[in-house]
Design an enzyme around this catalytic site. Structure first.
Site, PDB file in Angstrom:
ATOM      1  N   LEU A  35       0.423  -1.258  -0.234  1.00  0.00           N
ATOM      2  CA  LEU A  35      -0.341   0.423   0.222  1.00  0.00           C
ATOM      3  C   LEU A  35       0.451   0.991  -0.035  1.00  0.00           C
ATOM      4  O   LEU A  35       1.552   1.299   0.701  1.00  0.00           O
ATOM      5  CB  LEU A  35      -0.830  -0.019   1.198  1.00  0.00           C
ATOM      6  N   HIS A  39      -3.702   4.004  -2.458  1.00  0.00           N
ATOM      7  CA  HIS A  39      -4.646   4.017  -1.423  1.00  0.00           C
ATOM      8  C   HIS A  39      -4.431   4.037  -0.663  1.00  0.00           C
ATOM      9  O   HIS A  39      -5.908   4.018  -0.277  1.00  0.00           O
ATOM     10  CB  HIS A  39      -2.990   2.004  -1.259  1.00  0.00           C
ATOM     11  N   GLY A 149      -9.250   3.651  -8.572  1.00  0.00           N
ATOM     12  CA  GLY A 149      -9.029   4.494  -8.241  1.00  0.00           C
ATOM     13  C   GLY A 149      -8.422   4.912 -10.014  1.00  0.00           C
ATOM     14  O   GLY A 149      -8.793   3.819 -11.023  1.00  0.00           O
ATOM     15  N   ASP A 152      -5.679   3.282 -13.310  1.00  0.00           N
ATOM     16  CA  ASP A 152      -6.026   2.309 -13.170  1.00  0.00           C
ATOM     17  C   ASP A 152      -7.814   2.498 -14.044  1.00  0.00           C
ATOM     18  O   ASP A 152      -8.452   1.641 -14.096  1.00  0.00           O
ATOM     19  CB  ASP A 152      -6.459   0.926 -12.841  1.00  0.00           C
ATOM     20  N   ARG A 189       4.668  -0.835  -7.618  1.00  0.00           N
ATOM     21  CA  ARG A 189       5.474  -1.391  -8.587  1.00  0.00           C
ATOM     22  C   ARG A 189       5.802  -0.092  -9.018  1.00  0.00           C
ATOM     23  O   ARG A 189       7.509  -0.603  -9.911  1.00  0.00           O
ATOM     24  CB  ARG A 189       5.044  -2.260 -10.325  1.00  0.00           C
TER      25      ARG A 189
HETATM   26  N1  LIG Z   1      -1.082   6.725  -7.543  1.00  0.00           N
HETATM   27  C1  LIG Z   1      -2.767   6.071  -7.484  1.00  0.00           C
HETATM   28  N2  LIG Z   1      -3.884   6.953  -7.564  1.00  0.00           N
HETATM   29  C2  LIG Z   1      -4.779   6.539  -7.455  1.00  0.00           C
HETATM   30  N3  LIG Z   1      -5.369   4.986  -6.666  1.00  0.00           N
HETATM   31  C3  LIG Z   1      -4.400   4.157  -6.917  1.00  0.00           C
HETATM   32  C4  LIG Z   1      -3.291   4.904  -7.172  1.00  0.00           C
HETATM   33  N4  LIG Z   1      -2.048   3.091  -7.822  1.00  0.00           N
HETATM   34  C5  LIG Z   1      -3.450   2.995  -7.356  1.00  0.00           C
HETATM   35  N5  LIG Z   1      -4.262   2.720  -7.153  1.00  0.00           N
HETATM   36  C6  LIG Z   1      -5.956   2.261  -7.180  1.00  0.00           C
HETATM   37  O1  LIG Z   1      -5.888   0.697  -6.224  1.00  0.00           O
HETATM   38  C7  LIG Z   1      -7.028  -0.047  -6.236  1.00  0.00           C
HETATM   39  C8  LIG Z   1      -5.602  -1.158  -5.275  1.00  0.00           C
HETATM   40  O2  LIG Z   1      -4.474  -0.977  -6.918  1.00  0.00           O
HETATM   41  P1  LIG Z   1      -4.158  -1.952  -6.488  1.00  0.00           P
HETATM   42  O3  LIG Z   1      -3.350  -2.945  -5.168  1.00  0.00           O
HETATM   43  O4  LIG Z   1      -3.278  -3.077  -7.722  1.00  0.00           O
HETATM   44  O5  LIG Z   1      -2.170  -1.025  -6.691  1.00  0.00           O
HETATM   45  P2  LIG Z   1      -1.305  -0.118  -7.787  1.00  0.00           P
HETATM   46  O6  LIG Z   1      -0.716   0.221  -7.386  1.00  0.00           O
HETATM   47  O7  LIG Z   1      -2.015   0.101  -9.008  1.00  0.00           O
HETATM   48  O8  LIG Z   1      -0.208  -1.534  -8.031  1.00  0.00           O
HETATM   49  P3  LIG Z   1      -0.059  -2.460  -9.558  1.00  0.00           P
HETATM   50  O9  LIG Z   1       0.390  -0.821 -10.525  1.00  0.00           O
HETATM   51  O10 LIG Z   1       1.166  -3.177  -8.969  1.00  0.00           O
HETATM   52  O11 LIG Z   1      -1.033  -2.653 -10.013  1.00  0.00           O
HETATM   53  C9  LIG Z   1      -6.882   0.167  -7.222  1.00  0.00           C
HETATM   54  O12 LIG Z   1      -8.322   0.882  -7.505  1.00  0.00           O
HETATM   55  C10 LIG Z   1      -5.749   1.107  -8.144  1.00  0.00           C
HETATM   56  O13 LIG Z   1      -6.346   2.042  -9.227  1.00  0.00           O
HETATM   57 MG   LIG Z   2      -2.347  -2.621 -10.071  1.00  0.00          MG
END
Ligand SMILES: Nc1ncnc2c1ncn2[C@@H]1O[C@H](COP(=O)(O)OP(=O)(O)OP(=O)(O)O)[C@@H](O)[C@H]1O
Ligand SMILES: [Mg+2]
Length: 284
Positions: A35, A39, A149, A152, A189
């Site tokens: 996180l 998140h 978020g 994505d 990532r």
């Molecule tokens: N920078 C950000 N701003 C707003 N929401 C985010 C952001 N990064 C991730 N999220 C949201 O957090 C939720 C969980 O995403 P996830 O756990 O895959 O994290 P991630 O940062 O996207 O990781 P990865 O890049 O490895 O996929 C999703 O709804 C994603 O869109």
């Molecule tokens: Mg993600």
């Protein structure tokens, strides 16, 4: 710790069933853990938009392709629980893989068309893995609202369509992209980036803002905008562009002539790390 951590579907259900009568609005934030502040912003939004906040932490094997980073994906559970606690989550559901997939999963949710462009062609099966696990998580948590978020953006559109088409009683709430000062969108990532990677990573945001600037100042030809953006991206030798596309914000189909609001979205490889980002743009 005030946050309750559960590892099984049964415990999650039991806990939620106890709270449901009094806590009217159950909010849900599904994550893969590791996180970060993006998140945290989702959890904060859920906190103010619901009475009870559940967060899931589950690295879903179904949404990783062969050769992707499933095995090396970071899993810092203790740190993640601290973030959940600090942001005021009430429940964390952190199941093991065998808890989510105890028997062969033979039911899949697939949203057609919205996955045809952007990340879809580069990650076959990815969105099917996402929609399937989110449908399962919705079935377990039964939230009234769930926060996703805009980082994505394609995933957000696909989840919305799934909820609409399957009449799921969940309201999907979008959250703006949380960025570092230099524009880089936060992502789990990003932890893979070494210092040189990190210094060039904001180029994707710069390409997106260049493209948005062109659209806002009157450029109507998507091809011209994309050409410029690719020029920005290829200025960095560590960067390999995967796609850079301009699509309509609902159906996610590429546009040639920019006549109304669009989404500009891109994916790049910086060394061994894949990054995505997007922006909304409208012609003035
Ligand atoms: N920078 C950000 N701003 C707003 N929401 C985010 C952001 N990064 C991730 N999220 C949201 O957090 C939720 C969980 O995403 P996830 O756990 O895959 O994290 P991630 O940062 O996207 O990781 P990865 O890049 O490895 O996929 C999703 O709804 C994603 O869109
Ligand atoms: Mg993600």
């Amino acid at each position: 710790m005030n946050v309750v951590v559960v590892r099984t579907v049964e415990e999650a259900r039991k806990h939620l069933a106890l709270r449901r009568p009094e806590e009217k609005r159950i909010g849900f934030v599904p994550t893969m853990g590791a996180l970060h502040a993006g998140h945290a912003s989702l959890i904060e939004n859920a906190r103010s938009g619901s009475d009870f906040v559940a967060v899931s932490i589950f690295v879903n094997p179904l949404q990783f392709g062969p050769g992707e980073d499933y095995l090396r994906y970071p899993r810092p559970l203790e740190k993640d629980l601290d973030v959940c606690e600090r942001m005021g989550a009430d429940l964390v559901f952190a199941p093991a893989v065998g808890e989510m997939y105890p028997v062969e999963q033979r039911t899949f949710v697939e949203v057609t068309r919205l996955g045809d462009h952007l990340c879809g062609p580069f990650r076959p099966g990815h969105f099917r893995g996402v929609t399937t696990v989110v449908a399962k998580l919705f079935g377990i948590v039964q939230p009234n609202r769930a926060w996703f978020g805009e980082k994505d953006y394609q995933q957000l559109c696909i989840i919305r369509k799934m909820v609409q088409d399957l009449n799921l009683p969940v309201e999907i709430v979008p959250v703006p992209i949380y960025r570092e000062k230099d524009g880089l969108a936060l992502s789990s990532r990003n932890a893979y980036l070494d210092s040189e990677d990190r210094s060039v990573a904001p180029v994707l945001f710069r390409a997106l803002t260049t493209a948005r600037g062109m659209i806002e100042t009157g450029e109507r030809k998507a091809a011209v905008v994309k050409e410029w953006a690719k020029r920005v991206l290829t200025q960095q030798e560590r960067v390999r562009p995967e796609y850079f596309e301009i699509v309509d914000p609902i159906e996610l189909q590429p546009v040639d002539e920019i006549a109304g609001e669009v989404r500009i979205a891109g994916a790049i490889w910086v060394g061994k790390t894949r990054l995505i980002d997007n922006l909304a743009a409208s012609p003035r």
